[in-house]
Structure formats: structure tokens, C-alpha cells
Design an enzyme around this catalytic site. Structure first.
Site, short mmCIF file in Angstrom:
data_model
loop_
_atom_site.label_atom_id
_atom_site.label_comp_id
_atom_site.label_asym_id
_atom_site.label_seq_id
_atom_site.Cartn_x
_atom_site.Cartn_y
_atom_site.Cartn_z
N THR A 73 -61.21 -12.77 -38.46
CA THR A 73 -61.04 -12.94 -37.02
C THR A 73 -61.65 -14.08 -36.61
O THR A 73 -62.59 -14.56 -37.67
CB THR A 73 -61.27 -11.81 -36.14
OG1 THR A 73 -62.67 -11.21 -36.46
CG2 THR A 73 -60.26 -10.68 -36.34
N ASP B 298 -60.77 -13.84 -44.82
CA ASP B 298 -59.77 -14.00 -43.83
C ASP B 298 -60.17 -13.24 -42.78
O ASP B 298 -59.73 -12.02 -42.58
CB ASP B 298 -58.43 -13.29 -44.63
CG ASP B 298 -57.25 -13.33 -43.57
OD1 ASP B 298 -56.65 -12.36 -43.92
OD2 ASP B 298 -56.86 -14.26 -42.90
N1 SAM Z 1 -55.05 -14.29 -40.34
C1 SAM Z 1 -55.78 -13.99 -39.18
C2 SAM Z 1 -56.60 -15.03 -38.70
O1 SAM Z 1 -56.68 -16.14 -39.33
O2 SAM Z 1 -56.88 -14.88 -37.27
C3 SAM Z 1 -56.91 -12.78 -39.53
C4 SAM Z 1 -56.23 -11.75 -40.25
S1 SAM Z 1 -57.02 -10.12 -40.41
C5 SAM Z 1 -56.17 -9.42 -39.30
C6 SAM Z 1 -58.88 -10.47 -39.81
C7 SAM Z 1 -59.51 -9.14 -40.27
O3 SAM Z 1 -61.01 -9.54 -40.35
C8 SAM Z 1 -59.41 -7.92 -39.42
O4 SAM Z 1 -58.79 -6.96 -39.99
C9 SAM Z 1 -60.88 -7.68 -38.96
O5 SAM Z 1 -60.99 -6.29 -38.60
C10 SAM Z 1 -61.74 -8.25 -40.10
N2 SAM Z 1 -63.12 -8.37 -39.80
C11 SAM Z 1 -63.74 -8.91 -38.56
N3 SAM Z 1 -65.05 -8.98 -38.88
C12 SAM Z 1 -65.27 -8.57 -40.01
C13 SAM Z 1 -66.52 -8.39 -40.90
N4 SAM Z 1 -67.60 -8.68 -40.30
N5 SAM Z 1 -66.45 -7.68 -41.94
C14 SAM Z 1 -65.14 -7.61 -42.53
N6 SAM Z 1 -63.93 -7.75 -41.88
C15 SAM Z 1 -64.11 -8.00 -40.66
#
Ligand code: SAM
EC number: 2.5.1.16
Length: 284
Positions: free
Chosen positions: A158, A156
Site C-alpha cells: 500500500t 507491492d
Molecule cells: N497495487 C496496489 C497499490 O499499488 O497500491 C497494492 C496492492 S496490495 C492490495 C497492497 C498490500 O500490501 C495489501 O494487501 C496490504 O495488506 C499489504 N501490506 C501493507 N503493509 C504491509 C507490510 N508492512 N507487510 C506486508 N504486507 C503489507
């Protein structure tokens, strides 16, 4: 990178949210984060200028991302979530009594902390659940280093920009394949299909050599530009994709699930892809 991705994808058009009231805004260690009120959608979070989730329609995305793989599998005990900082995926996974432990690897602690404070109904206490194991770190490093194996893996993330860019690479998918149990299922948000057909093709090409089955399913998520979210699907257990409706319904009842969007019929229909995506995959 964020601007280049956005400018390319949304050149000439896009969507606008009026920020009626900014509740919190900061540049975290990894990304720009803003949480604001909007008259239509309630509280909204954006990361690096991209809408992540809204109070009004988060259940659509979170239910379809979780219950499709879990009810397809039928007996998942161990789940890995990559990203998911708002807690909605974790909340839905914990609804399944078969699940003994959920590990969530989120790169940005501030997203978790701020969503617990400003979007409390997303996680709804899931972060305090004894079955939840929260790891702050980079998802691509975790899947390439862990010795653990999982029945279900949900990315899930970004979009493919900023810290999320690595979660759309072959190295990430290879790590996924190495920590997925036999008969496991991997799903990932793969962009909004009307705009990102090339991303669908690229993901399919990267997943195909690693799994017996790489496919997609979709859901109509109102606030994602283009309205149809595409979920990447990969498994070595071919039967998982065509589970009989009666079986899905039985599993839904057995789990005593309460959902607002997901239904077993919708689950089955979600694998029926639009013609233009099938053609793109075929000609890719
Ligand atoms: N539902 C949303 C969408 O479809 O765009 C995404 C929700 S969630 C907020 C996305 C999460 O991915 C964020 O909290 C972000 O910090 C996390 N994230 C981004 N890159 C990441 C990585 N390399 N490893 C772990 N988490 C990551």
C-alpha cells in the site's frame, strides 16, 4: 496517519469512485477494507480510503511490475513478494517457468481471503499453486530476519501510510539488500510520479547507498491518481537495466507469456523518464 497522508498528497483535488454496490466492508486487524462495484471499473478494492486495484485495469500494473524485472533478469528461480494481497503479482510471477518458488509475505490474511472471494480473477488460483509459499507477517521484519535469498524481490505495498509506511524506509531497503541474490533485482511501487516527486527523490537517496543502480521506470495505470505509476528499481547487476530488445523478445517467447499490456518495446521505453523526474533526481 492515513488521513494526514491523503490530505497532504491530494489536498484540493483527487478522484472519486461511485460505489454502486458495496460487496464487503470491514476494519481488519490492520486497515479499513472495502470492495465495491463500479459501473466503469468493475469490482474495486480500497484500503484505508486508497484505491488498490480494479478489475478493469489491474493487468496494467501487475504485468509491468512483474515482467520488467523477470525478463530483465532472464533466469530468476526464487521470487519474494511483499504485500500483494489481491494476488495479481503472484499470478503473473507464476507465468514464468524458470521460477521454482515464490514466497509472498502479506500482513493481512483478510485481504487474501476477501480478494479470493470477491476478486477471484486477480489470483486466478495462484494461491493454490504448489510453487507459492504464503507467509502472513510484516514485510520489514521478514526481510530483516530471513536467511533466504531471492533473485527477484517485488514490493507491492500500500502507500506509505498505515501498515505500508514501514515498506518505504531505509530499514526495509537494507533488509532487501541483505536477502537479494548477487545479480538480483528489486522493484517496488513508488507512487504516482506527477504527485509524488519527493517520494521518488527520497527513495532514490535511500536505495543509492545499497545498490550499484537505483533507478525508476513508469507505466500508465489509469486508476492511480495522476495516471503514471513510478516503480523503484534497484540492482547490483548493471546490465539488467539495458537488456537488448531482441533478448527481451526471445525471453518473452521462451516463457510463452500471454500479456495484455506488457510488451518488450514498452519495457524498454518504460525506463525513459519524464524530464521533470530526471531533473528532480539530479537536483534532489
Ligand atoms: N497495487 C496496489 C497499490 O499499488 O497500491 C497494492 C496492492 S496490495 C492490495 C497492497 C498490500 O500490501 C495489501 O494487501 C496490504 O495488506 C499489504 N501490506 C501493507 N503493509 C504491509 C507490510 N508492512 N507487510 C506486508 N504486507 C503489507
Amino acid at each position: 496517519m492515513a488521513n494526514n497522508y491523503l490530505e497532504t498528497l491530494y489536498a484540493g483535488w483527487g478522484q472519486q469512485f461511485v460505489m454502486d454496490e458495496i460487496l464487503f466492508e470491514a476494519q481488519t486487524e490492520h486497515q479499513h477494507l472495502v470492495i465495491f462495484n463500479n459501473a466503469q471499473w468493475g469490482r474495486v478494492m480500497a484500503l484505508d480510503g486508497v484505491i488498490q486495484t480494479t478489475e478493469k485495469d489491474e493487468f496494467v500494473y501487475h504485468e509491468m511490475m512483474v515482467h520488467v524485472p523477470l525478463l530483465s533478469h532472464g533466469s530468476a528461480q526464487s521470487v519474494l513478494i511483499i504485500g500483494g494481497g489481491d494476488g495479481g503479482i503472484l499470478r503473473e510471477v507464476l507465468k514464468h517457468p524458470t521460477v521454482k518458488q515464490v514466497t509472498q509475505v502479506e500482513i493481512d490474511q483478510q485481504v487474501i481471503d476477501l480478494c479470493k472471494e470477491y476478486l477471484p480473477n486477480h489470483s486466478a488460483g495462484a494461491y493454490e499453486n504448489p510453487r507459492a509459499n504464503i507467509v502472513i507477517g510484516d514485510g520489514v521484519e521478514f526481510v530483516n530476519q530471513t536467511q533466504q535469498k531471492f533473485d527477484i524481490i517485488i514490493s507491492d505495498s500500500t502507500d506509505p501510510m498505515g501498515p505500508g509506511e514501514v515498506l518505504f524506509t531505509s530499514r526495509f531497503y537494507q533488509g532487501i539488500a541483505s536477502c537479494l541474490n548477487e545479480g538480483g533485482i528489486f522493484v517496488a511501487q513508488n507512487g504516482v510520479s506527477f504527485l509524488q516527486t519527493q517520494e521518488v527523490i527520497t527513495t532514490a537517496k535511500r536505495l543509492a547507498p545499497l545498490f550499484d543502480q537505483a533507478s525508476f521506470y513508469t507505466a500508465a495505470v489509469p486508476t492511480y491518481v495522476g495516471g503514471i505509476m513510478t516503480f523503484a528499481w534497484a540492482t547490483n547487476q548493471l546490465a539488467h537495466k539495458n537488456v537488448a530488445l531482441a533478448t527481451l523478445e526471445a525471453r518473452y517467447q521462451a516463457a510463452n507469456l500471454q500479456t495484455r499490456f506488457y510488451t518488450p518495446s514498452l519495457h524498454q521505453a518504460s525506463f525513459a523518464l519524464p524530464q521533470y523526474i530526471m531533473e528532480a533526481l539530479h537536483n534532489g
